[in-house]
Design an enzyme around this catalytic site. Structure first.
Site, mmCIF file in Angstrom:
data_model
loop_
_atom_site.group_PDB
_atom_site.id
_atom_site.type_symbol
_atom_site.label_atom_id
_atom_site.label_comp_id
_atom_site.label_asym_id
_atom_site.label_seq_id
_atom_site.Cartn_x
_atom_site.Cartn_y
_atom_site.Cartn_z
ATOM 1 N N SER A 8 0.547 -1.264 0.074
ATOM 2 C CA SER A 8 -0.208 -0.020 0.001
ATOM 3 C C SER A 8 0.795 1.466 0.060
ATOM 4 C CB SER A 8 -0.613 -0.111 1.407
ATOM 5 O OG SER A 8 -1.263 1.553 1.426
ATOM 6 N N HIS A 33 -1.397 -0.957 -4.448
ATOM 7 C CA HIS A 33 -1.950 -1.122 -3.458
ATOM 8 C C HIS A 33 -2.336 0.580 -3.477
ATOM 9 C CE1 HIS A 33 -6.172 -2.084 -0.499
ATOM 10 N NE2 HIS A 33 -5.744 -0.764 -0.852
ATOM 11 N N ASP A 35 -4.971 3.758 -1.836
ATOM 12 C CA ASP A 35 -6.051 4.478 -1.386
ATOM 13 C C ASP A 35 -6.319 5.026 -1.426
ATOM 14 O OD1 ASP A 35 -6.115 1.732 0.581
ATOM 15 O OD2 ASP A 35 -3.790 2.198 1.039
ATOM 16 N N MET A 37 -8.724 8.147 -0.449
ATOM 17 C CA MET A 37 -9.926 8.700 1.320
ATOM 18 C C MET A 37 -10.593 9.851 0.580
ATOM 19 S SD MET A 37 -7.444 7.014 3.853
ATOM 20 C CE MET A 37 -6.512 5.938 3.880
ATOM 21 N N HIS A 66 -8.161 0.821 -4.212
ATOM 22 C CA HIS A 66 -9.620 0.579 -3.230
ATOM 23 C C HIS A 66 -9.967 2.677 -3.158
ATOM 24 C CE1 HIS A 66 -9.735 -0.420 1.893
ATOM 25 N NE2 HIS A 66 -10.159 0.204 0.979
ATOM 26 N N MET A 68 -12.133 4.313 -0.704
ATOM 27 C CA MET A 68 -12.496 4.990 0.613
ATOM 28 C C MET A 68 -13.489 6.210 0.524
ATOM 29 S SD MET A 68 -10.001 3.192 2.900
ATOM 30 C CE MET A 68 -8.511 3.010 1.324
ATOM 31 N N MET A 137 -11.735 -5.646 5.475
ATOM 32 C CA MET A 137 -10.856 -4.570 6.570
ATOM 33 C C MET A 137 -10.840 -4.977 7.432
ATOM 34 S SD MET A 137 -10.019 -2.052 4.427
ATOM 35 C CE MET A 137 -8.944 -0.990 5.538
ATOM 36 N N GLY A 142 -9.245 4.242 7.020
ATOM 37 C CA GLY A 142 -8.740 5.712 6.749
ATOM 38 C C GLY A 142 -7.176 6.151 8.023
ATOM 39 N N ASP A 175 -7.245 -6.168 4.129
ATOM 40 C CA ASP A 175 -6.224 -4.942 4.391
ATOM 41 C C ASP A 175 -6.692 -4.141 5.683
ATOM 42 O OD1 ASP A 175 -5.582 -2.299 3.598
ATOM 43 O OD2 ASP A 175 -7.111 -2.410 2.473
#
Ligand code: DX5
Ligand code: ZN
Length: 216
Positions: A8, A33, A35, A37, A66, A68, A137, A142, A175
């Site tokens: 990640s 990966h 992320d 957000m 991913h 979020m 998760m 976060g 994850d």
């Protein structure tokens, strides 16, 4: 299948992002990966398209994105354009999950669904056949570097049974809080893809840590 490793980038050194990407390229990792957000679905904001574009430019392995974010449908096309190979949305953020997954697949991407720690596997019963990747998760989304929630093992086993019962081709990704110590038990529980942020980028030798995760 031999398990996959998805470092990640959230835990990477962003002042050396190109170097970090090259390290992953050079390593035994399988995916990047990524992320994303929005500060609404999760209490943190990470990065968006300008950074993703740059990752795409240098990454030589598939991008596992991913999301979020709330209302992910608004951005699916743009994530495809910025190089996403897998697009994972959160079950908790989608009102019409079936439709969202169809859109992702029609874009030519693998369709992923992520479940927060409090969301039971049973919510996937009527949609599992449409899913390519289920992302469990094992921390509250976060932030990187949080402690693994033990209950996740049971969820992975339950998910495995559901996938088999429904003849689904979905693979299982975990994850959050993945370490060199829990990697093997997670694979034994049925995990196909290990995401690791802090374990990789917080280590002395990230490339060697990726190798260790791959060889557990
Ligand atoms: C958390 C992110 C994770 C995070 C994992 O919301 O989805 O991908 O980077 O970090 P570690 O492996 O440090 O728990
Ligand atoms: Zn993630």
């Amino acid at each position: 299948m031999k398990h996959l490793i998805a470092p990640s980038l959230l835990s990477a050194d962003f002042s050396e992002l190109k170097k970090e990407i090259e390290m992953v390229n050079h390593s035994q990792a399988d995916w990047f990966h990524i992320d994303v957000m929005d500060g609404v679905f999760v209490p943190n904001i990470s990065f968006g398209f300008p950074v993703l574009k740059y990752i795409h430019k240098y990454a030589e392995k598939p991008l596992d994105v991913h999301l979020m974010i709330i209302e992910p449908d608004r951005y699916l096309q743009r994530f495809k354009e910025t190089g996403a190979h897998v697009i994972t949305v959160h079950y908790e953020a989608c009102t019409h999950l079936h439709r969202t997954l169809q859109v992702i697949k029609n874009l030519g991407c693998k369709a992923g669904v992520s479940l927060n720690p409090h969301t039971p596997i049973s919510v996937l019963e009527d949609i599992i056949a449409e899913i390519d990747v289920v992302l469990i998760m094992a921390v509250n989304p976060g932030y990187g570097g949080q402690k693994f929630i033990q209950r996740s093992y049971e969820k992975i086993k339950t998910l495995n049974k559901l996938i088999k019962n429904r003849n689904s081709d979905a693979i299982i990704e975990v994850d959050g809080g993945v370490t060199l110590d829990n990697a093997r038990p997670l694979i034994d529980a049925g995990v196909d893809v290990l995401v690791a942020g802090n374990t990789v980028f917080g280590s002395e030798n990230p490339e060697d840590t990726i190798r260790k995760l791959k060889e557990v």
